[in-house]
Design an enzyme around this catalytic site. Structure first.
Site, PDB file in Angstrom:
ATOM      1  CG  HIS A  30      68.181  -4.381  48.943  1.00 14.15           C
ATOM      2  ND1 HIS A  30      67.745  -5.591  48.447  1.00 14.15           N
ATOM      3  CD2 HIS A  30      68.616  -3.675  47.863  1.00 14.15           C
ATOM      4  CE1 HIS A  30      67.895  -5.611  47.135  1.00 14.15           C
ATOM      5  NE2 HIS A  30      68.430  -4.468  46.749  1.00 14.15           N
TER       6      HIS A  30
ATOM      7  CE1 TYR B  53      64.777 -12.042  53.599  1.00 11.46           C
ATOM      8  CE2 TYR B  53      66.188 -13.499  52.299  1.00 11.46           C
ATOM      9  CZ  TYR B  53      65.143 -12.582  52.385  1.00 11.46           C
ATOM     10  OH  TYR B  53      64.460 -12.203  51.246  1.00 11.46           O
TER      11      TYR B  53
END
Length: 470
Positions: free
Chosen positions: A70, A133
């Site tokens: 992605h 993240y």
């Protein structure tokens, strides 16, 4: 296994902007501790300030959990809180590095900075892996993604565990191969004041670039709160070509208010947005920030404006200069599309009118095509941020000299132009008249050192008149 005691280091990869960060981890029999993101230490090593707004964690039960590929419209800092992963990244941005692959294993002692537009994927190598993240924009259902199939033959990622033996979502299974991927576009550029003389030249400069947007006062009120006017994290640069330039009208009660709103309040709003979202702000300034007592003005000369217009431009410059990533582009005597001094003189010459033109104001013309090209050069080359003088080069002239040259180049007798002083020219004028700088010429050493060589003003004038005559 997590490596303890190593130094904080940053390593570049074949994918531009994708960085591997080795993180010091301190541990004993009780467990371990690390600074996962330490802004100042990382900045000192060349890692850009991420501007984190969101922290996400993905917990994975089983070995072989595979996610991606992605590419997202924000930057992210990927690390592992527990366990170990095989990370794979593919550059899906338009450009020479499109399709470049990089892989590395991550544990608690290693992280990766992933730039916007780079495809991100991973496969867990241990059970109970916590993948974390940090991102610099809030998730949005309207965000545009670019995807690549995990099995793409061109990328040919060497997965540690065969994709035939792992759990992959149906969505990830359905992503296209590299040959069918539309490359991820660059961050956007917003041009304000796009219907003005410079704005039209910028439209020409950026013609055909889908990531450049143009707006004018009817579409975006720069004096209003701009914090939610655009998804600013999707932008890289704002070029502010909007300005209140009616220098005489600015001396009136209404004009004074309007000038401050457009030249100061609007710049403050743009500076606030640019600073908050780490954008580059290009702000176009004027020789009117000086009183003209020096024959040639340098970038570091102190402000000394004579009238309201000059005062507002000086205030706007000071605000724009507070933005960490800024270019204040100072110019003079602008000539572009629409009504301007050169067109007026050419029209008077053609109609047989013999004008009186002031001869005690001195400077150089700036043609908007050259001004736009200079701005483009600063952005394209990543020139050091700061203030740059930008006009055409050549001999410093008076307005009367230029008028005579226009008459000559259009085939008329330059002697028809009568030089007069500024005081005499405005002696019978009705309404307030703004004071003008006596000297408006700008020193071009700095912009030339940055690699942009302005055209000679007389050459540009000849070409301009030839083009307008067609």
């Amino acid at each position: 296994m997590t490596e303890f005691g190593k130094d904080l280091t940053v390593t570049e990869t074949p994918i531009p902007g994708l960085l591997v960060i080795e993180l010091p981890v301190h541990g004993d029999s009780r467990g371990w501790f690390k600074e996962n993101w330490q802004r100042e230490k990382l900045r000192a090593l060349g890692v850009p300030d991420l501007g984190v707004v969101q922290n996400n964690i993905s917990f994975n039960d089983a070995v072989g959990t595979t996610r991606g590929i992605h590419a997202e419209p924000w930057d992210k800092f990927v690390s592992v809180a527990h366990g170990r992963i095989f990370g794979a990244w593919v550059d899906l941005r338009a450009g020479d590095s499109f399709g470049t692959v990089f892989t590395v294993e991550l544990d608690a002692s290693r992280a990766v900075l992933v730039p916007r537009g780079v495809g991100n994927s991973y496969q867990t190598l241990e059970p109970d892996t916590a993948y974390t993240y940090l991102v610099n924009d809030h998730w949005s259902p309207d965000a545009a993604y670019t995807f690549l199939n995990l099995r793409d033959e061109t990328a040919a990622i060497d997965w540690p565990i065969s994709l035939d033996d792992v759990e992959i979502s149906e969505k990830d299974q359905a992503h296209p191969r590299l040959a069918d991927v539309t490359p991820f576009g660059p961050r956007k550029v917003l041009v304000t004041g796009a219907n003005g003389q410079l704005g039209q030249a910028l439209r020409t400069l950026f013609a055909g670039l889908d990531h450049v947007e143009f707006t004018d006062v009817d579409e975006l009120d720069l004096t209003a709160d701009l914090s939610r006017a655009r998804p600013w994290r999707q932008y890289d640069t704002i070029i502010n070509a909007a300005a209140y330039t009616a220098v005489d009208q600015a001396e009136t009660a209404e004009g004074r208010v309007a000038s401050w709103r457009v030249n100061v309040e609007a710049v403050a709003n743009l500076a606030r947005v640019a600073t908050a979202h780490q954008l580059t702000l290009v702000h176009v300034s004027s020789d009117y920030v000086f009183d003209g007592s020096r024959e040639v003005h340098t970038e570091d000369e102190s402000f000394s404006p004579l009238g309201v217009y000059g005062q507002t431009k000086a205030a706007g410059d000071a605000l724009a200069a507070t933005v960490p990533r800024h270019y204040v582009v100072r110019t003079s005597w602008v000539i572009g599309e629409g009504s301007n001094f050169v067109r007026t003189m050419a029209s008077l010459a053609e109609r047989g009118i013999d004008p009186s033109v002031v001869d005690d104001q001195h400077g150089r013309l700036t043609f908007t095509s050259d001004l736009a090209a200079g701005i483009g050069h600063l952005l394209d080359t990543g020139a050091p941020y700061g203030t740059y003088n930008l006009s055409n080069d050549g001999t410093v002239q008076s307005w009367a000299d230029i008028a005579k040259r226009v008459y000559e180049l259009t085939g008329h007798d330059p002697a028809r132009v009568t030089p007069v002083s500024t005081a005499d020219y405005y002696a019978t004028a009705e309404g307030p008249i703004a004071p003008r700088p006596t000297h408006s010429a700008l020193d071009l050493t700095k912009v030339t050192a940055a690699g942009f060589v302005p055209r000679d003003a007389d050459e540009a004038l000849r070409n301009y008149l030839a083009d307008t005559a067609q």
